[in-house]
Design an enzyme around this catalytic site. Structure first.
Site, PDB file in Angstrom:
ATOM      1  N   ASP A   1      -2.487  -1.082  10.711  1.00 23.53           N
ATOM      2  CA  ASP A   1      -2.719  -1.139   9.264  1.00 23.53           C
ATOM      3  C   ASP A   1      -3.367  -2.437   8.801  1.00 23.53           C
ATOM      4  O   ASP A   1      -3.774  -2.540   7.637  1.00 23.53           O
ATOM      5  CB  ASP A   1      -1.393  -0.972   8.505  1.00 23.53           C
ATOM      6  CG  ASP A   1      -0.898   0.456   8.503  1.00 23.53           C
ATOM      7  OD1 ASP A   1      -1.626   1.350   8.989  1.00 23.53           O
ATOM      8  OD2 ASP A   1       0.233   0.695   8.034  1.00 23.53           O
TER       9      ASP A   1
ATOM     10  N   LYS B   1       0.853  -1.191   0.000  1.00 24.47           N
ATOM     11  CA  LYS B   1       0.000   0.000   0.000  1.00 24.47           C
ATOM     12  C   LYS B   1       0.886   1.237   0.000  1.00 24.47           C
ATOM     13  O   LYS B   1       2.061   1.209   0.380  1.00 24.47           O
ATOM     14  CB  LYS B   1      -0.928   0.027   1.216  1.00 24.47           C
ATOM     15  CG  LYS B   1      -0.228   0.009   2.590  1.00 24.47           C
ATOM     16  CD  LYS B   1       0.322   1.331   3.056  1.00 24.47           C
ATOM     17  CE  LYS B   1       0.963   1.247   4.445  1.00 24.47           C
ATOM     18  NZ  LYS B   1       1.707   2.487   4.819  1.00 24.47           N
TER      19      LYS B   1
END
Length: 293
Positions: A142, A11
């Site tokens: 996350d 990401k």
């Protein structure tokens, strides 16, 4: 099915604002995650034993501290506590590692999330994504974004997620060869911790071009501290910014710049100094792992 191979995607934080430090020591933040079509490849193979093994070993990380192992162990313990049964309780996990540790690309969190969704599928546990995300949050802030598998706007410590549709453009991601300690960055006295909360959601409801322009204007509050602590990262940002505005992702060490097409990104990658590593990837809005499942 007793075996499956899934991409564990990277990401990017298109921006990262830190609003304040909470009494529990965590930081409230606002960020925009974009998934990439690039990452580690994880293969899961169920076995009749009760062992959880990971191959190859991650250098400098014990098995018990590996987020993949923690995710598998926690999910199995949770399932056992809920009275679920296993025909094959053991698991062999093979890692095709591409993402650098300490790179700000979410590699460890993505690996943990991929483990949760893969084993939920193979063990036929039927936990919802929200339940898996709650488990994942115990492993790292996350992890939930990778469990849900969408590019997303995040608040809180990263657990309050709003799926978004972002431009699927090309990125050059560069690693300058240093390892950044996230703990050192977030504990630094000079870290900006008072960025006012923005009303970002309305901006994300516009067309994709406006969203891209909006993200370009937003900053990463960690970038100035990271560049101060690691001059190599500042040098890498300066180099990449010759071709397209470059920015830190997460707490680094990786930086990124966007390009209108793959050929332009590949051209810059071909000019990469020998002391840097890098790759070209496309921004995506849905994790390939979900398409595979």
């Amino acid at each position: 099915m007793s075996q499956i191979t899934l991409l564990s995607p990277a990401k990017l934080n298109l921006f990262l604002h830190i609003n304040f430090r909470r009494p529990d020591g965590y930081h409230e933040l606002q960020t925009l995650f974009q998934l990439l079509d690039y990452g580690d490849l994880l293969t899961f193979n169920l076995t009749d034993s009760s062992d959880i093994s990971i191959t190859p070993e991650v250098k400098g990380v014990s098995l018990e501290d590996n987020l993949i192992y923690k995710a598998a162990t926690k999910l199995r313990e949770q399932a056992e506590a809920d009275g679920k049964t296993f025909s094959k309780p053991g698991i062999e996990i093979f890692i095709g590692k591409k993402l650098p540790m300490g790179g700000g690309l979410g590699g460890g969190s993505s690996n943990a999330a991929t483990t949760l969704i893969a084993l939920n599928h193979l063990w036929k546990l039927n936990y919802s994504l929200d339940q898996l995300a709650t488990t994942g949050l115990q492993l790292g802030a996350d992890v939930p974004v990778f469990v849900h598998g969408n590019s997303a706007y995040a608040e809180g410590v990263g657990e309050h997620l709003t799926p978004v549709e972002l431009p699927e453009i090309w990125y050059l991601v560069l690693h300058p060869g240093v390892h950044v300690s996230t703990a050192n960055v977030f504990s630094h006295k000079q870290l900006t911790r008072d960025t006012p909360k923005s009303k970002i959601a309305p901006a994300l409801e516009g067309d994709l071009r406006n969203i891209a322009n909006y993200c370009d204007l937003m900053s990463n509050d960690c970038q100035s501290i990271v560049c101060q602590l690691y001059p190599e990262i500042r040098q890498a940002i300066d180099w990449l910014s010759q071709f397209s505005p470059a920015k830190l992702t997460g707490t680094g060490a990786c930086i990124f710049a966007s390009f209108s097409d793959k050929q332009r990104a590949d051209n810059v990658l071909s000019q990469l100094p020998t002391n840097y590593q890098g790759f070209v990837a496309k921004g995506i809005n849905k994790s390939p792992a979900f398409e595979r499942l």
